[in-house]
Design a protein around this motif. Structure first.
Motif, PDB file in Angstrom:
ATOM      1  N   PRO A 288       0.814  -1.444  -0.013  1.00  0.00           N
ATOM      2  CA  PRO A 288      -0.056  -0.017  -0.076  1.00  0.00           C
ATOM      3  C   PRO A 288       0.864   1.357   0.024  1.00  0.00           C
ATOM      4  CG  PRO A 288      -0.817  -1.536   1.583  1.00  0.00           C
ATOM      5  CD  PRO A 288       0.537  -1.922   1.192  1.00  0.00           C
ATOM      6  N   THR A 289       2.078   1.016   0.634  1.00  0.00           N
ATOM      7  CA  THR A 289       2.997   2.410   0.815  1.00  0.00           C
ATOM      8  C   THR A 289       3.494   2.661  -0.453  1.00  0.00           C
ATOM      9  OG1 THR A 289       3.430   1.996   2.970  1.00  0.00           O
ATOM     10  CG2 THR A 289       4.952   3.321   1.859  1.00  0.00           C
TER      11      THR A 289
ATOM     12  N   GLU B 226       2.234   1.688  -3.671  1.00  0.00           N
ATOM     13  CA  GLU B 226       1.290   2.205  -4.388  1.00  0.00           C
ATOM     14  C   GLU B 226       0.819   3.665  -4.176  1.00  0.00           C
ATOM     15  OE1 GLU B 226      -3.599   1.299  -5.239  1.00  0.00           O
ATOM     16  OE2 GLU B 226      -2.413   0.263  -3.662  1.00  0.00           O
ATOM     17  N   ARG B 227       0.941   4.074  -2.806  1.00  0.00           N
ATOM     18  CA  ARG B 227       0.698   5.580  -2.585  1.00  0.00           C
ATOM     19  C   ARG B 227       1.697   6.417  -3.219  1.00  0.00           C
ATOM     20  NH1 ARG B 227       2.703   8.992   0.764  1.00  0.00           N
ATOM     21  NH2 ARG B 227       3.974   7.450   2.160  1.00  0.00           N
TER      22      ARG B 227
ATOM     23  N   LYS C 268       1.202   6.668  -6.948  1.00  0.00           N
ATOM     24  CA  LYS C 268       0.256   7.636  -7.295  1.00  0.00           C
ATOM     25  C   LYS C 268       0.588   9.166  -7.214  1.00  0.00           C
ATOM     26  CE  LYS C 268      -3.779   4.795  -6.024  1.00  0.00           C
ATOM     27  NZ  LYS C 268      -4.925   4.452  -4.968  1.00  0.00           N
ATOM     28  N   GLU C 269       1.567   9.379  -6.042  1.00  0.00           N
ATOM     29  CA  GLU C 269       2.082  10.803  -6.089  1.00  0.00           C
ATOM     30  C   GLU C 269       2.888  11.063  -7.493  1.00  0.00           C
ATOM     31  OE1 GLU C 269       2.264  13.071  -3.514  1.00  0.00           O
ATOM     32  OE2 GLU C 269       0.726  11.933  -2.293  1.00  0.00           O
TER      33      GLU C 269
ATOM     34  N   GLN D 294      -0.784   1.878 -12.479  1.00  0.00           N
ATOM     35  CA  GLN D 294      -1.231   3.328 -12.528  1.00  0.00           C
ATOM     36  C   GLN D 294      -1.470   3.840 -14.022  1.00  0.00           C
ATOM     37  OE1 GLN D 294      -2.642   4.762  -9.840  1.00  0.00           O
ATOM     38  NE2 GLN D 294      -2.190   3.163  -8.622  1.00  0.00           N
TER      39      GLN D 294
ATOM     40  N   ASP E 114       5.627  11.775   3.212  1.00  0.00           N
ATOM     41  CA  ASP E 114       4.343  11.171   3.944  1.00  0.00           C
ATOM     42  C   ASP E 114       3.212  12.025   3.777  1.00  0.00           C
ATOM     43  OD1 ASP E 114       5.900   9.040   4.929  1.00  0.00           O
ATOM     44  OD2 ASP E 114       6.446   9.883   6.785  1.00  0.00           O
TER      45      ASP E 114
ATOM     46  N   PRO F 128       0.112  13.835   2.169  1.00  0.00           N
ATOM     47  CA  PRO F 128      -0.321  13.571   0.963  1.00  0.00           C
ATOM     48  C   PRO F 128      -0.383  14.769  -0.366  1.00  0.00           C
ATOM     49  CG  PRO F 128      -1.576  12.724   2.625  1.00  0.00           C
ATOM     50  CD  PRO F 128      -0.527  13.597   2.982  1.00  0.00           C
TER      51      PRO F 128
END
Length: 245
Positions: free
Chosen positions: A36-37, A39-40, A43-44, A102, A225, A227
């Motif tokens: 999940p990290t 993936e985050r 996305k950024e 993505q 960290d 968003p």
């Protein structure tokens, strides 16, 4: 009156290097990759890529193996460093998979030949990938022991003619002391390369700072960290520290 559409930020840089640590990929785990990290972060990167920014990446390997720690425990330093380089390749492949999920085309480019899993580093080919809007993830450091991934990121950023290095960390800039340990730590809005070296602030290792200074390449330190942090900082907003001449 607003028409309800969201205005996209205008990036102030056309081509950048994003340097992140391997530890940034492990989330709240103590080791390895936290999907999940990863993936985050992907996305950024996609948000910035969608703005038309050409993006290079270098990811450390400390979440899997750190050469210096290995040598401190009695392992021969050169062998330990090569193991660390291989760890960065694993992280790069993980990030490539997350980016392509993505819809972002990317290439893993290694300083050590391993043709079955990644491309060898050829500068002109890498530049062409960037021109075609592919994210280039540079792995295996410089290909030499005794050099960190910070130095590799600065070297590749210069070779790719990047306009800045964005160093994503767990804090929102460079402080005069560790803000996690000291409540009275003061954040710098901007600071010179020489001050970073003289005050031993630990932004990057000394070789990387000197290489950036000699080529007038700014280093922007921000929180990975936060968003939307990368996209915001690219537009010149948000909280960060810029290291420059």
């Amino acid at each position: 009156m607003s028409d309800g559409t969201e205005t996209q930020p205008t990036p102030t840089y056309r081509r950048v290097m994003l340097k992140i640590s391997g530890e940034a990929l492990m989330g709240d785990q103590g080791f390895g990759l936290h999907p999940p990290t990863v993936e985050r972060i992907a996305k950024e990167v996609k948000k910035c890529h969608d703005l038309g920014v050409e993006i290079c990446m270098v990811i450390g390997g400390g979440n899997i193996f750190r050469g210096l720690q290995g040598s401190a425990q009695g392992m021969e330093r050169t062998t330990a460093d090569y193991m660390g380089m291989l760890a960065t390749v694993m992280n790069a492949l993980g990030m490539q998979s997350a980016l392509e999920a993505q819809g972002v085309h990317s290439r893993v480019i290694t300083a050590i030949r391993m043709d079955e899993v990644a491309e060898p580093y050829i500068r002109r080919r890498a530049v062409r990938h960037l021109e075609k809007k592919r994210v280039c993830i540079f792995a295996a450091g410089t290909g030499n022991p005794y050099f960190t991934t910070d130095t590799a990121a600065t070297l590749r950023a210069n070779e790719m003619n990047c306009e800045a290095i964005f160093k994503g960390t767990k804090v929102d800039g460079v402080y005069d002391k560790d803000p996690v340990k000291f409540d009275d730590a003061v954040r710098y809005e901007d600071i010179t390369y020489d001050d970073v070296l003289q005050k031993h602030l630990g932004v990057m290792d000394a070789s990387a700072i000197a290489l950036a200074r000699d080529n007038d390449l700014p280093i922007i330190v921000f929180s990975l960290d936060e968003p939307g942090g990368f996209e915001t900082i690219l537009a010149g907003d948000g909280t960060y520290t810029i290291v420059h001449g």
